[in-house]
Design a protein around this motif. Structure first.
Motif, PDB file in Angstrom:
ATOM      1  N   ARG A 133      27.708  44.378  30.020  1.00 16.31           N
ATOM      2  CA  ARG A 133      27.985  44.906  31.355  1.00 16.31           C
ATOM      3  C   ARG A 133      27.834  43.806  32.406  1.00 16.31           C
ATOM      4  NH1 ARG A 133      24.805  50.651  30.939  1.00 16.31           N
ATOM      5  NH2 ARG A 133      26.439  51.766  29.827  1.00 16.31           N
ATOM      6  N   LYS A 134      26.795  42.990  32.240  1.00 14.31           N
ATOM      7  CA  LYS A 134      26.568  41.902  33.191  1.00 14.31           C
ATOM      8  C   LYS A 134      27.730  40.907  33.144  1.00 14.31           C
ATOM      9  CE  LYS A 134      23.198  38.304  34.289  1.00 14.31           C
ATOM     10  NZ  LYS A 134      21.963  37.646  33.874  1.00 14.31           N
ATOM     11  N   GLU A 135      28.157  40.556  31.936  1.00 13.61           N
ATOM     12  CA  GLU A 135      29.270  39.619  31.789  1.00 13.61           C
ATOM     13  C   GLU A 135      30.556  40.211  32.372  1.00 13.61           C
ATOM     14  OE1 GLU A 135      29.470  38.640  27.640  1.00 13.61           O
ATOM     15  OE2 GLU A 135      27.648  37.434  27.713  1.00 13.61           O
ATOM     16  N   ALA A 136      30.785  41.506  32.141  1.00 16.85           N
ATOM     17  CA  ALA A 136      31.973  42.154  32.692  1.00 16.85           C
ATOM     18  C   ALA A 136      31.941  42.126  34.213  1.00 16.85           C
ATOM     19  CB  ALA A 136      32.078  43.592  32.189  1.00 16.85           C
ATOM     20  N   TYR A 137      30.776  42.388  34.795  1.00 19.44           N
ATOM     21  CA  TYR A 137      30.644  42.352  36.247  1.00 19.44           C
ATOM     22  C   TYR A 137      30.915  40.943  36.775  1.00 19.44           C
ATOM     23  CZ  TYR A 137      28.625  42.770  40.890  1.00 19.44           C
ATOM     24  OH  TYR A 137      28.436  42.738  42.239  1.00 19.44           O
ATOM     25  N   GLU A 138      30.391  39.931  36.080  1.00 21.28           N
ATOM     26  CA  GLU A 138      30.624  38.547  36.493  1.00 21.28           C
ATOM     27  C   GLU A 138      32.110  38.192  36.405  1.00 21.28           C
ATOM     28  OE1 GLU A 138      28.059  36.233  33.993  1.00 21.28           O
ATOM     29  OE2 GLU A 138      26.255  36.777  35.112  1.00 21.28           O
ATOM     30  N   ILE A 139      32.775  38.656  35.353  1.00 22.53           N
ATOM     31  CA  ILE A 139      34.210  38.386  35.194  1.00 22.53           C
ATOM     32  C   ILE A 139      34.988  39.049  36.325  1.00 22.53           C
ATOM     33  CG2 ILE A 139      36.239  38.931  33.759  1.00 22.53           C
ATOM     34  CD1 ILE A 139      34.395  38.472  31.300  1.00 22.53           C
ATOM     35  N   ILE A 140      34.610  40.281  36.667  1.00 33.25           N
ATOM     36  CA  ILE A 140      35.296  40.991  37.752  1.00 33.25           C
ATOM     37  C   ILE A 140      35.100  40.247  39.070  1.00 33.25           C
ATOM     38  CG2 ILE A 140      35.240  43.093  39.160  1.00 33.25           C
ATOM     39  CD1 ILE A 140      34.683  44.623  36.522  1.00 33.25           C
ATOM     40  N   GLU A 141      33.877  39.828  39.331  1.00 34.76           N
ATOM     41  CA  GLU A 141      33.601  39.091  40.569  1.00 34.76           C
ATOM     42  C   GLU A 141      34.362  37.772  40.608  1.00 34.76           C
ATOM     43  OE1 GLU A 141      32.000  39.999  43.378  1.00 34.76           O
ATOM     44  OE2 GLU A 141      31.970  41.952  42.390  1.00 34.76           O
ATOM     45  N   GLN A 142      34.400  37.091  39.473  1.00 37.98           N
ATOM     46  CA  GLN A 142      35.132  35.826  39.401  1.00 37.98           C
ATOM     47  C   GLN A 142      36.625  36.068  39.634  1.00 37.98           C
ATOM     48  OE1 GLN A 142      34.884  33.863  35.592  1.00 37.98           O
ATOM     49  NE2 GLN A 142      35.333  31.874  36.471  1.00 37.98           N
ATOM     50  N   ARG A 153      37.940  38.503  41.386  1.00 33.94           N
ATOM     51  CA  ARG A 153      38.120  38.798  42.810  1.00 33.94           C
ATOM     52  C   ARG A 153      38.138  37.509  43.627  1.00 33.94           C
ATOM     53  NH1 ARG A 153      33.923  43.833  43.403  1.00 33.94           N
ATOM     54  NH2 ARG A 153      35.241  45.377  42.395  1.00 33.94           N
ATOM     55  N   THR A 154      37.200  36.620  43.330  1.00 35.47           N
ATOM     56  CA  THR A 154      37.131  35.351  44.057  1.00 35.47           C
ATOM     57  C   THR A 154      38.400  34.535  43.835  1.00 35.47           C
ATOM     58  OG1 THR A 154      34.734  35.352  43.763  1.00 35.47           O
ATOM     59  CG2 THR A 154      35.753  33.269  44.377  1.00 35.47           C
ATOM     60  N   THR A 155      38.830  34.459  42.587  1.00 38.39           N
ATOM     61  CA  THR A 155      40.028  33.698  42.257  1.00 38.39           C
ATOM     62  C   THR A 155      41.261  34.289  42.935  1.00 38.39           C
ATOM     63  OG1 THR A 155      39.072  33.123  40.109  1.00 38.39           O
ATOM     64  CG2 THR A 155      41.443  32.839  40.344  1.00 38.39           C
ATOM     65  N   SER A 156      41.370  35.618  42.900  1.00 42.79           N
ATOM     66  CA  SER A 156      42.538  36.238  43.526  1.00 42.79           C
ATOM     67  C   SER A 156      42.521  36.039  45.036  1.00 42.79           C
ATOM     68  CB  SER A 156      42.602  37.726  43.187  1.00 42.79           C
ATOM     69  OG  SER A 156      41.504  38.423  43.740  1.00 42.79           O
ATOM     70  N   SER A 157      41.343  36.074  45.646  1.00 37.76           N
ATOM     71  CA  SER A 157      41.257  35.824  47.093  1.00 37.76           C
ATOM     72  C   SER A 157      41.695  34.398  47.405  1.00 37.76           C
ATOM     73  CB  SER A 157      39.832  36.040  47.591  1.00 37.76           C
ATOM     74  OG  SER A 157      39.455  37.376  47.458  1.00 37.76           O
ATOM     75  N   LYS A 158      41.223  33.443  46.618  1.00 39.90           N
ATOM     76  CA  LYS A 158      41.614  32.052  46.837  1.00 39.90           C
ATOM     77  C   LYS A 158      43.115  31.878  46.660  1.00 39.90           C
ATOM     78  CE  LYS A 158      37.248  29.849  45.549  1.00 39.90           C
ATOM     79  NZ  LYS A 158      36.572  29.017  44.551  1.00 39.90           N
ATOM     80  N   GLN A 159      43.666  32.491  45.608  1.00 44.59           N
ATOM     81  CA  GLN A 159      45.094  32.374  45.369  1.00 44.59           C
ATOM     82  C   GLN A 159      45.890  33.015  46.509  1.00 44.59           C
ATOM     83  OE1 GLN A 159      45.678  34.083  41.483  1.00 44.59           O
ATOM     84  NE2 GLN A 159      45.321  32.149  40.437  1.00 44.59           N
ATOM     85  N   ALA A 160      45.411  34.158  46.994  1.00 41.21           N
ATOM     86  CA  ALA A 160      46.106  34.809  48.109  1.00 41.21           C
ATOM     87  C   ALA A 160      46.092  33.914  49.342  1.00 41.21           C
ATOM     88  CB  ALA A 160      45.458  36.158  48.420  1.00 41.21           C
ATOM     89  N   GLU A 161      44.939  33.306  49.618  1.00 44.62           N
ATOM     90  CA  GLU A 161      44.851  32.395  50.761  1.00 44.62           C
ATOM     91  C   GLU A 161      45.783  31.200  50.590  1.00 44.62           C
ATOM     92  OE1 GLU A 161      40.780  31.301  51.414  1.00 44.62           O
ATOM     93  OE2 GLU A 161      40.146  33.371  51.704  1.00 44.62           O
TER      94      GLU A 161
END
Length: 160
Positions: free
Chosen positions: A70-79, A81-89
């Motif tokens: 669960r912790k790894e899945a949460y980290e992957i989701i957060e990563q 989100r961060t990656t998609s935000s950077k790509q969108a920017e």
């Protein structure tokens, strides 16, 4: 009826003989079977206890593994989100710079076309002026005729 001591002795001897025979041939094997059964039950109880402990340990390990997953899945989701935000920017920034570049190119093209049109207009106005002057010199007309002549040439220029 009287009491006979011989029958009591015979009964006691028969009872003793019966007890001895039962002890040797019946009670001994019966007690052995019961002791084996008791040992088997104890072994099964010990096995069940160790199996229960092993099951509890496995359950704890599975809980820990699930928590880690669960912790790894949460980290992957957060990563993600961060990656998609950077790509969108990055995409927005690229689009802005491309739009700015296209705007600058369009402004340069407009300016160039404007300059070409002004140059062409100057050339044409110069040619028309020469034609008007030559016509005026040829005709030496009055002011009214001169205005009609200028109007005619302006119409010609407008049609071109």
């Amino acid at each position: 009826m009287g009491w006979h001591w011989e029958s009591t002795v015979i009964a006691m001897v028969a009872f003793g003989l019966l007890y001895w025979l039962l002890s040797k041939y019946a009670f001994g094997p019966l007690f052995e079977v019961m002791e084996k059964r008791r040992q088997l039950v104890l072994e099964q109880m010990n096995t069940a206890e160790s199996s229960r402990k092993a099951a509890e340990q496995q359950m704890e390990e599975q809980k820990a593994a699930l928590q880690q997953a669960r912790k790894e899945a949460y980290e992957i989701i957060e990563q993600s989100r961060t990656t998609s935000s950077k790509q969108a920017e990055e995409i927005v920034q690229t689009a802005k710079s491309e739009a700015s570049r296209l705007k600058d190119d369009a402004l340069k093209d407009i300016e160039s076309e404007k300059n070409k049109a002004i140059a062409a207009l100057r050339t044409e106005v110069g040619g028309i002026s020469v034609k008007i002057a030559s016509k005026i010199i040829e005709k030496q007309v009055d002011e009214k005729s001169q205005e009609q002549l200028v109007g005619q040439y302006l119409k010609e220029v407008g049609n071109k």
